[in-house]
Design a protein around this motif. Sequence first.
Motif, PDB file in Angstrom:
ATOM      1  N   SER A   1      -6.293  10.444  -2.653  1.00 34.47           N
ATOM      2  CA  SER A   1      -5.470   9.263  -2.364  1.00 34.47           C
ATOM      3  C   SER A   1      -4.018   9.493  -2.780  1.00 34.47           C
ATOM      4  N   THR A   2      -3.831  10.048  -3.984  1.00 39.11           N
ATOM      5  CA  THR A   2      -2.482  10.272  -4.518  1.00 39.11           C
ATOM      6  C   THR A   2      -1.716  11.287  -3.681  1.00 39.11           C
ATOM      7  N   GLU A   3      -2.352  12.418  -3.380  1.00 33.38           N
ATOM      8  CA  GLU A   3      -1.650  13.479  -2.644  1.00 33.38           C
ATOM      9  C   GLU A   3      -1.422  13.093  -1.188  1.00 33.38           C
ATOM     10  N   LEU A   4      -2.343  12.328  -0.625  1.00 29.72           N
ATOM     11  CA  LEU A   4      -2.127  11.831   0.741  1.00 29.72           C
ATOM     12  C   LEU A   4      -0.927  10.902   0.783  1.00 29.72           C
ATOM     13  N   ALA A   5      -0.813  10.028  -0.229  1.00 31.10           N
ATOM     14  CA  ALA A   5       0.338   9.120  -0.289  1.00 31.10           C
ATOM     15  C   ALA A   5       1.643   9.904  -0.432  1.00 31.10           C
ATOM     16  N   LEU A   6       1.647  10.916  -1.285  1.00 28.20           N
ATOM     17  CA  LEU A   6       2.863  11.723  -1.477  1.00 28.20           C
ATOM     18  C   LEU A   6       3.219  12.495  -0.203  1.00 28.20           C
ATOM     19  N   ALA A   7       2.204  13.046   0.451  1.00 33.23           N
ATOM     20  CA  ALA A   7       2.465  13.800   1.678  1.00 33.23           C
ATOM     21  C   ALA A   7       2.984  12.889   2.794  1.00 33.23           C
ATOM     22  N   LEU A   8       2.437  11.684   2.889  1.00 31.67           N
ATOM     23  CA  LEU A   8       2.931  10.731   3.887  1.00 31.67           C
ATOM     24  C   LEU A   8       4.365  10.328   3.566  1.00 31.67           C
ATOM     25  N   ARG A   9       4.670  10.161   2.266  1.00 30.44           N
ATOM     26  CA  ARG A   9       6.038   9.821   1.868  1.00 30.44           C
ATOM     27  C   ARG A   9       7.015  10.919   2.279  1.00 30.44           C
ATOM     28  N   HIS A  10       6.600  12.187   2.089  1.00 30.06           N
ATOM     29  CA  HIS A  10       7.465  13.304   2.468  1.00 30.06           C
ATOM     30  C   HIS A  10       7.550  13.479   3.984  1.00 30.06           C
ATOM     31  N   SER A  11       6.677  12.795   4.713  1.00 25.10           N
ATOM     32  CA  SER A  11       6.763  12.775   6.183  1.00 25.10           C
ATOM     33  C   SER A  11       7.627  11.620   6.672  1.00 25.10           C
ATOM     34  N   GLY A  12       8.268  10.929   5.722  1.00 28.10           N
ATOM     35  CA  GLY A  12       9.174   9.846   6.081  1.00 28.10           C
ATOM     36  C   GLY A  12       8.526   8.481   6.168  1.00 28.10           C
ATOM     37  N   LYS A  13       7.315   8.353   5.647  1.00 23.76           N
ATOM     38  CA  LYS A  13       6.601   7.076   5.714  1.00 23.76           C
ATOM     39  C   LYS A  13       6.734   6.296   4.409  1.00 23.76           C
ATOM     40  N   LYS A  14       6.645   4.999   4.516  1.00 20.52           N
ATOM     41  CA  LYS A  14       6.625   4.125   3.341  1.00 20.52           C
ATOM     42  C   LYS A  14       5.172   3.777   3.052  1.00 20.52           C
ATOM     43  N   VAL A  15       4.741   4.018   1.801  1.00 21.26           N
ATOM     44  CA  VAL A  15       3.309   4.001   1.486  1.00 21.26           C
ATOM     45  C   VAL A  15       3.030   3.123   0.277  1.00 21.26           C
TER      46      VAL A  15
ATOM     47  N   ILE B   1       7.057   4.568  -2.429  1.00 26.12           N
ATOM     48  CA  ILE B   1       5.644   4.486  -2.808  1.00 26.12           C
ATOM     49  C   ILE B   1       5.483   3.346  -3.814  1.00 26.12           C
ATOM     50  N   SER B   2       4.575   2.433  -3.512  1.00 22.74           N
ATOM     51  CA  SER B   2       4.270   1.339  -4.435  1.00 22.74           C
ATOM     52  C   SER B   2       2.793   1.398  -4.787  1.00 22.74           C
ATOM     53  N   LEU B   3       2.458   0.884  -5.970  1.00 23.38           N
ATOM     54  CA  LEU B   3       1.094   1.012  -6.483  1.00 23.38           C
ATOM     55  C   LEU B   3       0.655  -0.266  -7.174  1.00 23.38           C
ATOM     56  N   MET B   4      -0.576  -0.666  -6.890  1.00 22.53           N
ATOM     57  CA  MET B   4      -1.207  -1.764  -7.628  1.00 22.53           C
ATOM     58  C   MET B   4      -2.534  -1.266  -8.177  1.00 22.53           C
ATOM     59  N   SER B   5      -2.767  -1.501  -9.467  1.00 19.60           N
ATOM     60  CA  SER B   5      -3.968  -1.011 -10.132  1.00 19.60           C
ATOM     61  C   SER B   5      -4.321  -1.955 -11.276  1.00 19.60           C
ATOM     62  N   VAL B   6      -5.615  -2.045 -11.566  1.00 18.51           N
ATOM     63  CA  VAL B   6      -6.040  -2.836 -12.722  1.00 18.51           C
ATOM     64  C   VAL B   6      -5.507  -2.221 -14.014  1.00 18.51           C
ATOM     65  N   GLY B   7      -5.155  -0.928 -13.956  1.00 25.62           N
ATOM     66  CA  GLY B   7      -4.585  -0.271 -15.129  1.00 25.62           C
ATOM     67  C   GLY B   7      -3.328  -0.949 -15.633  1.00 25.62           C
ATOM     68  N   PHE B   8      -2.585  -1.601 -14.739  1.00 25.82           N
ATOM     69  CA  PHE B   8      -1.362  -2.303 -15.144  1.00 25.82           C
ATOM     70  C   PHE B   8      -1.651  -3.641 -15.826  1.00 25.82           C
ATOM     71  N   LEU B   9      -2.878  -4.116 -15.701  1.00 28.48           N
ATOM     72  CA  LEU B   9      -3.229  -5.438 -16.223  1.00 28.48           C
ATOM     73  C   LEU B   9      -3.940  -5.381 -17.562  1.00 28.48           C
ATOM     74  N   LEU B  10      -4.252  -4.174 -18.041  1.00 27.79           N
ATOM     75  CA  LEU B  10      -4.953  -4.025 -19.308  1.00 27.79           C
ATOM     76  C   LEU B  10      -3.968  -4.025 -20.468  1.00 27.79           C
ATOM     77  N   GLU B  11      -4.356  -4.644 -21.567  1.00 26.03           N
ATOM     78  CA  GLU B  11      -3.475  -4.687 -22.744  1.00 26.03           C
ATOM     79  C   GLU B  11      -3.293  -3.300 -23.347  1.00 26.03           C
ATOM     80  N   LYS B  12      -4.368  -2.497 -23.340  1.00 28.30           N
ATOM     81  CA  LYS B  12      -4.314  -1.135 -23.863  1.00 28.30           C
ATOM     82  C   LYS B  12      -4.842  -0.188 -22.794  1.00 28.30           C
ATOM     83  N   PRO B  13      -4.244   1.009 -22.661  1.00 26.84           N
ATOM     84  CA  PRO B  13      -4.670   1.927 -21.604  1.00 26.84           C
ATOM     85  C   PRO B  13      -6.121   2.377 -21.719  1.00 26.84           C
TER      86      PRO B  13
END
Length: 271
Positions: free
Chosen positions: A32-46, A87-99
């Motif tokens: 998922s991460t590398e696909l997003a980066l590769a699409l970004r380098h292809s000029g896409k907003k991801v 590239i924008s990201l939403m994850s439950v990791g951002f909602l936890l008090e501790k990683p």
Amino acid sequence: METAQETGNLTGIRQIILVLSGKGGVGKSTISTELALALRHSGKKVGILDVDLCGPSIPRMLKVQDKAVHQCDNGWVPVFVDQEQTISLMSVGFLLEKPDEAVVWRGPKKNALIKQFVSDVVWGDLDYLIVDTPPGTSDEHISAVEALRPYKPLGAILVTTPQAISVGDVRRELTFCKKTGLRVIGIVENMSGFICPHCSECTNLFSKGGGEELARHAKVPFLGCVPLDPQLTKSLEEGQDFIQEFPKSPAFPAFISITQQILDGMLAQTS
């Protein structure tokens, strides 16, 4: 009367791709991460929607684990990975008090959060939204597919490793896609051989070819093999942009080829 689809926060997204596997540990988040980066380098907003609630690893892979999401009038504003906001990201990791905090939730609470992620994140205009899912074919997957269905996802990329046991689990994922009416974009065989960093020889630690054979048997596209590569591991551990930093890596052409096939498929659909 306006429908949810007409008023929702996903209306500015051109295509939605789910990354699935029936088995854990096959590298869905890496793909998922590398696909997003590769699409970004292809000029896409991801955008990346990380719905792996018990193992949210993508914030660390993109080195934004210390960031926080913010509220606006229309919902949650995702975390932007780069200054250009490509590239924008939403994850439950951002909602936890501790990683290191564990998500000890029953199914209904997980399903409610997945639906909230789909309805309440303000993505804006995106070319692609990549949805990283937990392993299996559980109710969390059903919730994700049902919540995304009004927005007509492009389909799913299934990730496997070469061993027969992993391929068997992904075969069940194919059944899940068929039962839920989710198109299979193709299969990726991850960890397909180990590339020696000294001599560049490829050793097939987990055998080879299981993903390609499964794709042929299921009559779905085979998108390619991604080898085990120490440079890829290093980039994920340190939050580097692998596509930019390691163009000579043996794994680099695999990601570029997979991305190009997705882009070519989109062109074929619109022509």
